[in-house]
Design a protein around this motif. Structure first.
Motif, short mmCIF file in Angstrom:
data_model
loop_
_atom_site.label_atom_id
_atom_site.label_comp_id
_atom_site.label_asym_id
_atom_site.label_seq_id
_atom_site.Cartn_x
_atom_site.Cartn_y
_atom_site.Cartn_z
N HIS A 37 0.81 -1.22 0.00
CA HIS A 37 0.00 0.00 0.00
C HIS A 37 0.84 1.27 0.00
N SER A 38 2.17 1.15 -0.13
CA SER A 38 3.01 2.33 -0.05
C SER A 38 2.75 3.26 -1.23
N SER A 39 2.70 4.54 -0.94
CA SER A 39 2.55 5.55 -1.99
C SER A 39 3.84 6.35 -2.15
N SER A 40 4.95 5.82 -1.66
CA SER A 40 6.20 6.56 -1.68
C SER A 40 6.77 6.64 -3.09
N ASP A 41 7.40 7.77 -3.37
CA ASP A 41 8.15 7.91 -4.62
C ASP A 41 9.65 7.71 -4.40
N SER A 42 10.03 7.25 -3.19
CA SER A 42 11.44 7.18 -2.81
C SER A 42 11.74 5.86 -2.13
N VAL A 43 12.91 5.29 -2.44
CA VAL A 43 13.36 4.09 -1.75
C VAL A 43 14.81 4.29 -1.34
N VAL A 44 15.13 3.93 -0.11
CA VAL A 44 16.47 4.07 0.45
C VAL A 44 17.12 2.68 0.47
N ILE A 45 18.21 2.53 -0.27
CA ILE A 45 18.92 1.25 -0.34
C ILE A 45 20.01 1.24 0.73
N ALA B 126 14.15 4.82 11.93
CA ALA B 126 14.46 6.24 11.77
C ALA B 126 14.07 6.74 10.38
N VAL B 127 14.32 5.93 9.37
CA VAL B 127 13.95 6.32 8.00
C VAL B 127 12.43 6.37 7.84
N LEU B 128 11.75 5.36 8.37
CA LEU B 128 10.30 5.30 8.22
C LEU B 128 9.58 6.40 9.01
N ALA B 129 10.25 6.96 10.01
CA ALA B 129 9.63 7.99 10.85
C ALA B 129 9.73 9.39 10.24
N LEU B 130 10.42 9.56 9.13
CA LEU B 130 10.61 10.88 8.55
C LEU B 130 9.30 11.43 7.98
N PRO B 131 9.17 12.75 7.86
CA PRO B 131 7.92 13.34 7.37
C PRO B 131 7.56 12.91 5.96
N HIS B 132 8.58 12.72 5.11
CA HIS B 132 8.32 12.19 3.77
C HIS B 132 8.35 10.67 3.83
N PRO B 133 7.44 9.98 3.15
CA PRO B 133 7.42 8.51 3.21
C PRO B 133 8.50 7.88 2.34
N PHE B 134 9.58 7.46 2.96
CA PHE B 134 10.63 6.72 2.27
C PHE B 134 10.43 5.22 2.52
N ASP B 135 10.49 4.42 1.46
CA ASP B 135 10.56 2.98 1.63
C ASP B 135 12.02 2.59 1.84
N VAL B 136 12.25 1.36 2.32
CA VAL B 136 13.59 0.88 2.61
C VAL B 136 13.82 -0.45 1.90
N LEU B 137 14.96 -0.57 1.24
CA LEU B 137 15.39 -1.84 0.66
C LEU B 137 16.75 -2.19 1.25
N VAL B 138 16.81 -3.29 1.99
CA VAL B 138 18.06 -3.76 2.58
C VAL B 138 18.64 -4.84 1.67
N ILE B 139 19.94 -4.70 1.35
CA ILE B 139 20.67 -5.72 0.60
C ILE B 139 21.64 -6.37 1.58
N ASP B 140 21.33 -7.57 2.01
CA ASP B 140 22.18 -8.23 3.02
C ASP B 140 23.03 -9.31 2.38
N ASP B 141 24.34 -9.21 2.62
CA ASP B 141 25.30 -10.14 2.02
C ASP B 141 25.61 -11.31 2.96
N GLY B 142 24.56 -12.07 3.30
CA GLY B 142 24.76 -13.28 4.08
C GLY B 142 25.30 -13.05 5.48
N SER B 143 24.85 -12.00 6.15
CA SER B 143 25.35 -11.68 7.49
C SER B 143 25.17 -12.86 8.44
N PRO B 144 26.25 -13.38 9.03
CA PRO B 144 26.10 -14.49 9.99
C PRO B 144 25.53 -14.07 11.34
#
Length: 263
Positions: free
Chosen positions: A14-22, A38-56
């Motif tokens: 349902h996100s209406s964001s025009d922005s994604v933070v990698i 912290a990113v999701l709490a900002l006044p502008h709606p930023f989505d978040v994409l995490v790229i995880d490199d197999g963190s143990p």
């Protein structure tokens, strides 16, 4: 684990964001939940994409919990092992470009060295002020770095000056990793041909953006060295940046670049 970007969960997206933070991660369990919130709490709606490199250490599991808490706002790509910062961002760029809603794609570290609140200024520079790329700059108004050893500050500052002299880019913080790209920049650049993986990746992306005629604007930030977790900086990464910029400059002398600045 899969290296193929997963689709959105369309049933609850349902996100209406025009922005994604990698945000690339490797062993960031101390920081990842807090940085996402912290990113999701900002006044502008930023989505978040995490790229995880197999963190143990279980970083990806924490992200999956955040996905459940914020349906459609938090996304995750899990990769097999440490494949490099540059390849992580390229994977993220390609993922973001699959979804036309994202007009602004950001790079940011997971460790709070980049203040999430500064995303607003980077967004404004592109969305409101017409920049094609905005760069969170440590060196635009002096040296705005906190808790780095003096040797590292000097190395970073003079490395950026060296890159600026060699390439001719009008960018004071050439190795900065806090960046907003407009969609049209990432659509234009040859992402499959980006050669560098470490700090030289940041230089190469800015250099190509500059050579393609896009408008780059720097936004002053204060960079704070990580309080939790372990730094990923190494001598090899720094050497890649020093010598890689010479390769970039030489290669550019034999290439013709499109000029998007006139379009």
């Amino acid at each position: 684990m899969s290296q193929t970007p997963p689709p959105f969960p369309h049933s609850d997206f349902h996100s209406s964001s025009d922005s994604v933070v990698i945000i690339p991660t490797y062993n960031e369990k101390e920081n990842i939940a807090a940085i996402i919130e912290a990113v999701l709490a900002l006044p502008h709606p930023f989505d978040v994409l995490v790229i995880d490199d197999g963190s143990p250490d279980g970083t990806a599991a924490i992200v999956r919990t955040k996905q459940e808490e914020h349906p459609g706002r938090v996304h995750l790509i899990e990769r097999e092992g440490k494949l490099g910062l540059g390849t992580a961002y390229i994977a993220g760029f390609k993922w973001a470009l699959k979804y036309p809603q994202y007009g602004y794609i950001f790079e940011m570290d997971a460790d709070f060295s980049h203040n999430p609140k500064d995303l607003m200024a980077l967004y404004k520079a592109c969305h409101d002020e017409g920049a094609d790329m905005s760069v969170g700059s440590r060196y635009l108004t002096g040296v705005n770095v906190v808790n780095w050893p003096m040797g590292r500050v000097l190395m970073s500052y003079y490395a950026s000056a060296y890159v600026r002299i060699i390439t001719g880019m009008p960018v004071r913080d050439t190795t900065a990793g806090f960046v907003c790209y407009t969609r049209r920049v990432l659509q234009a650049l040859p992402l499959d041909n980006i050669r560098f993986k470490g700090y030289a990746f940041q230089i190469e992306m800015k250099f190509l953006t500059y050579k393609y005629g896009f408008r780059i604007v720097e936004v002053p930030i204060v960079f704070v060295n990580r309080a939790l977790g372990t730094s990923k900086m190494s001598g090899g990464i720094f050497s890649e940046a020093v010598f890689g910029v010479i390769e970039l400059k030489i290669d550019s002398l034999f290439r013709k670049f499109p000029d998007y600045g006139k379009k």
